[in-house]
Design a protein around this motif. Structure first.
Motif, PDB file in Angstrom:
ATOM      1  N   UNK A 328       4.178   2.963  -8.006  1.00  0.00           N
ATOM      2  CA  UNK A 328       3.598   2.241  -6.821  1.00  0.00           C
ATOM      3  C   UNK A 328       3.421   3.061  -5.686  1.00  0.00           C
ATOM      4  N   UNK A 329       2.150   3.687  -5.301  1.00  0.00           N
ATOM      5  CA  UNK A 329       2.349   4.599  -4.109  1.00  0.00           C
ATOM      6  C   UNK A 329       1.808   3.861  -3.115  1.00  0.00           C
ATOM      7  N   UNK A 330       2.495   4.032  -1.931  1.00  0.00           N
ATOM      8  CA  UNK A 330       2.160   3.354  -0.490  1.00  0.00           C
ATOM      9  C   UNK A 330       2.034   4.494   0.428  1.00  0.00           C
ATOM     10  N   UNK A 331       0.809   4.035   1.253  1.00  0.00           N
ATOM     11  CA  UNK A 331       0.420   5.129   2.349  1.00  0.00           C
ATOM     12  C   UNK A 331       0.936   4.221   3.648  1.00  0.00           C
ATOM     13  N   UNK A 332       1.688   5.051   4.642  1.00  0.00           N
ATOM     14  CA  UNK A 332       2.258   4.479   5.648  1.00  0.00           C
ATOM     15  C   UNK A 332       1.602   5.290   6.949  1.00  0.00           C
ATOM     16  N   UNK A 333       1.104   4.583   7.978  1.00  0.00           N
ATOM     17  CA  UNK A 333       0.622   5.386   9.288  1.00  0.00           C
ATOM     18  C   UNK A 333       1.548   4.578  10.403  1.00  0.00           C
ATOM     19  N   UNK A 334       2.041   5.398  11.086  1.00  0.00           N
ATOM     20  CA  UNK A 334       2.748   4.979  12.361  1.00  0.00           C
ATOM     21  C   UNK A 334       4.055   3.688  11.813  1.00  0.00           C
ATOM     22  N   UNK A 335       4.270   4.207  10.651  1.00  0.00           N
ATOM     23  CA  UNK A 335       5.715   3.316  10.083  1.00  0.00           C
ATOM     24  C   UNK A 335       5.116   2.099   9.524  1.00  0.00           C
ATOM     25  N   UNK A 336       3.746   1.930   9.539  1.00  0.00           N
ATOM     26  CA  UNK A 336       3.356   0.600   8.808  1.00  0.00           C
ATOM     27  C   UNK A 336       2.645   0.988   7.428  1.00  0.00           C
ATOM     28  N   UNK A 337       2.924  -0.002   6.625  1.00  0.00           N
ATOM     29  CA  UNK A 337       2.398   0.386   5.155  1.00  0.00           C
ATOM     30  C   UNK A 337       0.894  -0.383   5.330  1.00  0.00           C
ATOM     31  N   UNK A 338       0.023   0.419   5.230  1.00  0.00           N
ATOM     32  CA  UNK A 338      -1.675  -0.236   5.147  1.00  0.00           C
ATOM     33  C   UNK A 338      -2.195   0.189   4.058  1.00  0.00           C
ATOM     34  N   UNK A 339      -1.675   0.634   2.841  1.00  0.00           N
ATOM     35  CA  UNK A 339      -2.213   0.473   1.612  1.00  0.00           C
ATOM     36  C   UNK A 339      -1.253   0.918   0.488  1.00  0.00           C
TER      37      UNK A 339
END
Length: 800
Positions: A328-339
């Motif tokens: 499971x790959x997760x993308x975080x922007x500014x500390x928030x998981x967005x995808x």
């Protein structure tokens, strides 16, 4: 008639509605002689008593803490309510219910002591929210609750009820308000919460289109690569402040292996280039630090890089098992998981046995050991950077080829300012270093293909010095700065000593560590990360502050990369200096020291390695060692490589973790083709198994005697194995060819009786000179008759 309706609250309660066993409803009709005084919605016969629960519950599931009121219809008053277990569930005169504790009970409705209805109630305190399939929204999107439900479980963790979450139960969603929103779910008088995210413009621009597996037909112990796909790269780069800042944007993945081991890996931002070879373009004058050679076997073309594709996020992983993997790959922007992306892939078995990562041998704590239990003894040299601006990393192609042919299995490389440094030119943005990093990619791939393990030095002293190889802004000697530029940390920090204390400096260095681990931490051919070369050359380095810095950074490296060893180095071997307290840190895995000017390595190395290993209770490696201060001077003073030969044998057989490691790889070893000097020790090192219950240095064994006064032995006795290097104490630069010795005997006590095989080996080639059978009697006394030799000879004794 009395009618009370209650659904105050939030989340989920499970209600099972059934007809009574003996009738289709819970309405009961009886004969009575008086009329009810209740106000009725409908007209009833005065000869009937009607009590009815609406809806008709037979079984009711109630969460702890929920409150609601039963709805009923009656033409008589007063109706009585009771709970069989008030400590589990209470009910008042109006039919208001409160769940108090886990358990089962019955609720009864009665009139004039006659029970007209019974409800079986289960009270549970295990209520879980299953979020909807969609929890991340672009600004303005309508809330979609598909898949959202409340799960109620009993004490046995069995699901009793699942309740779909509807829009009527949900409040708090603001489609035009970006950020995390806490929605309220009301069910049976109790409120539950779940979160959804409405993306900011930056987060929306960061959304990827796919996450793909790049590697075709993955195999165990072979690198597997993934890529985050994105079409609108320009919008993304405009929205993101710094793609290398892993606090701003980071790609993480959790991998479940076939054996159910859970591993975590990081992604990294990368620009890929195509190589362009420029035939005949290798100039000896276009050198970095060191000598550019143009020997007959040297590569004769130059290298240029051309951008191949858009930059992107990639991910590297080394599977060690065959079978099915889940990721499971997760993308975080500014500390928030967005995808997030789910991926399954199958890994084929390795075609040959693999050794795995390198750690410390727990049986002796003086040597390295592969993951499969085999001893790893480093035999090699420094090859800190490529020297040709034209060939670039192809220097390593010719060096590693020669090293591997001689059996060498370790190289120490630097992330130097003029080579593989990640941050030179810009502390926080690594765009200008991407070609250098692709060269480092290839060097690591070369090492993996040649069986060479790398000790990677992350920083070097000159970067933070104004005096010694100075690269700090304002240094009096500007030669390095003029050629390679000044340390970009000097644009923010007022002095180099602040690098070890300033919070911004430490944070940016940690980000660099995270990037390096993300890009290269997959490799099982990394022996160790070395935090800094010869830290004590930095004028403002302070032992106490340096200790804290090393502790913080080594701990952090182990946290983000638990697979690889961590060390650092100093300019000498003054073990009792306060500077060396760093090696007392648990997070620094082995002692890593340097020494030059040593003319007699066979007496020096065993003595000092013993001091260092015993003082810190760790392996010790002389990762820089030699006689002279330049390659040309070394060749002039010692053309027959006597000190090199002795440094190799004295390091490995004298209690060190491996051989001592020479400098001047370009202007000494390569230019004079001194690689064969390593062949003998490499062959013997390959045969040594130093893991066992009984481990002893021969220098510490009082039961060892040698018949010749000028012959000494260093080496190891491990269980019933003996590994020894015998040498004439006169053997030196002053006497490079000692007289042949005959009739030398070695006697040693304490062996198990039985049959043994002894092999005597040529120390220059590793070739077996003689092999014989030895029988050790019940007394346990071993006697060996050493073949004639001049300077030195090696032997291996093993029980058969």
């Amino acid at each position: 008639m009395k009618k009370i309706l209650a659904f105050c609250g939030i989340l989920i309660l499970s209600v099972l509605c059934f007809a009574c066993a003996n009738q289709s409803t819970t309405s009961v009709t009886t004969t009575t002689t008086s009329n009810s005084t209740s106000s009725l919605t409908n007209t009833y016969s005065t000869t009937e008593t009607i009590v009815s629960i609406q809806p008709a519950y037979e079984v009711l599931v109630v969460p702890v803490g929920s409150t609601f009121t039963l709805q009923y219809v009656s033409n008589v008053e007063p109706i009585g309510f009771s709970s069989s277990s008030p400590e589990i569930l209470s009910i008042d005169v109006d039919g208001s219910i409160l769940g108090l504790a886990n358990g089962n009970c019955d609720i009864t409705l009665s009139y004039q002591q006659t029970v007209y209805a019974t409800i079986h109630v289960t009270v549970v305190d295990d209520v879980a929210i299953i979020p909807p399939q969609k929890t991340i929204y672009k600004s303005g999107e309508v809330l979609n609750l598909f898949g959202a439900r409340l799960i109620l479980r009993n004490d046995d963790n069995l699901v009793i009820e699942e309740v779909p979450i509807t829009s009527q139960m949900t409040s708090g969603y603001q489609p035009d308000e970006t950020g995390t929103q806490h929605l309220s779910i009301s069910y049976l008088g109790k409120t539950y919460h779940m979160d959804v995210l409405v993306l900011s413009a930056k987060q929306e621009a960061s959304l990827a289109t796919d996450f793909i597996l790049l590697t075709q037909s993955p195999s165990a112990y072979q690198r597997v690569e993934f890529q985050l796909m994105k079409y609108d790269i320009d919008d993304f780069l405009e929205a993101i402040d710094n793609v290398y800042d892993m606090e701003e944007i980071v790609l993480k993945a959790t991998v479940l292996t076939p054996s159910t081991k859970v591993e975590t890996i990081l992604g990294y931002w990368s620009q890929t280039y195509e190589e362009v070879h420029l035939p005949g373009l290798v100039s000896t004058s276009r050198n970095l630090e060191g000598l550019v050679t143009t020997l007959p076997d040297d590569i004769t073309f130059g290298l240029n890089y051309v951008t191949a594709s858009d930059p992107c996020f990639k991910m590297r992983y080394l599977p060690k098992e065959s079978g099915q993997y889940q990721m499971v790959a997760e993308l975080y922007v500014d500390g928030i998981k967005i995808q997030s992306f789910s991926k399954e892939f199958t890994v084929n078995a390795s075609l040959e046995p693999e050794k795995g990562d390198i750690g410390i041998d727990p049986s002796n704590e003086r040597h390295f050991q592969f993951e499969n239990g085999d001893t790893y003894l480093p035999v090699g040299q420094n090859a800190a950077w490529y020297t040709s601006q034209d060939r670039k990393y192809y220097d390593y192609v010719q060096w590693f080829e020669k090293m591997a042919d001689s059996g060498m299995n370790v190289a120490r490389i630097w992330l130097s300012a003029w080579g593989f440094s990640l941050f030179w030119y810009d502390v926080e943005n690594y765009d200008r270093r991407q070609t250098h990093l692709q060269s480092l990619d290839r060097v690591i791939e070369l090492a993996e293909s040649k069986g060479i393990y790398l000790q990677i030095c992350l920083l070097h002293h000159g970067m933070f010095s104004r005096v010694v190889n100075p690269m700090w802004p304002g240094a009096l000697n500007s030669w390095y700065v003029d050629k390679y530029g000044a340390n970009p940390y000097g644009e923010t920090l007022t002095s180099p000593g602040q690098f070890f204390t300033d919070s911004w400096a430490k944070a940016t260095f940690k980000n660099q560590l995270k990037y390096l681990v993300a890009r290269y931490g997959y490799s099982d051919h990394i022996l160790a990360w070395e935090l800094m070369n010869e830290t004590d050359w930095i004028e403002e380095y302070n032992a106490s502050i340096g200790l804290l810095w090393h502790q913080e950074m080594a701990n952090y490296l182990h946290e983000i990369d638990p697979r690889h060893l961590v060390t650092t180095s100093f300019r000498n071997d003054s073990f009792y200096s306060s500077t060396f307290n760093v090696f007392q840190l648990e997070s620094i895995d082995f002692v890593n020291v340097h020494r030059y000017g040593v003319e007699k390595p066979l007496s020096y190395l065993p003595a000092y390695q013993k001091i260092g290993a015993n003082l810190f209770d760790k392996p010790i490696l002389y990762s820089e060692f030699g006689l002279k201060s330049s390659g040309s001077e070394q060749l002039t003073y010692d053309p027959d490589n006597i000190t090199l030969h002795q440094g190799l044998w004295g390091g490995l057989m004298g209690g060190g973790a491996g051989t001592s490691m020479n400098w001047w790889w370009d202007s000494w070893i390569h230019v004079s083709d001194a690689y064969p000097v390593f062949a003998g020790i490499a062959e013997v090192a390959h045969e040594l198994d130093l893991s066992g219950d009984e481990y002893q240095l021969l220098a510490d064994n009082p039961q060892l005697t040698i018949s010749h006064a000028k012959v000494q032995a260093i080496g190891y006795r491990v269980d019933s194995r003996l590994y020894a290097y015998l040498y004439d104490t006169d053997f030196s630069l002053a006497d490079p060819q000692t007289a042949e010795k005959s009739g030398v005997t070695l006697i040693m006590e304490g062996f198990l009786p039985g049959n043994y095989q002894v092999r005597y080996l040529d120390t220059s080639t590793g070739v077996i000179r003689e092999q014989t059978l030895v029988v050790i009697p019940l007394t346990g006394s071993l006697t060996l008759f050493i073949p004639n030799f001049s300077n030195d000879i090696a032997l291996i004794l093993e029980q058969i």
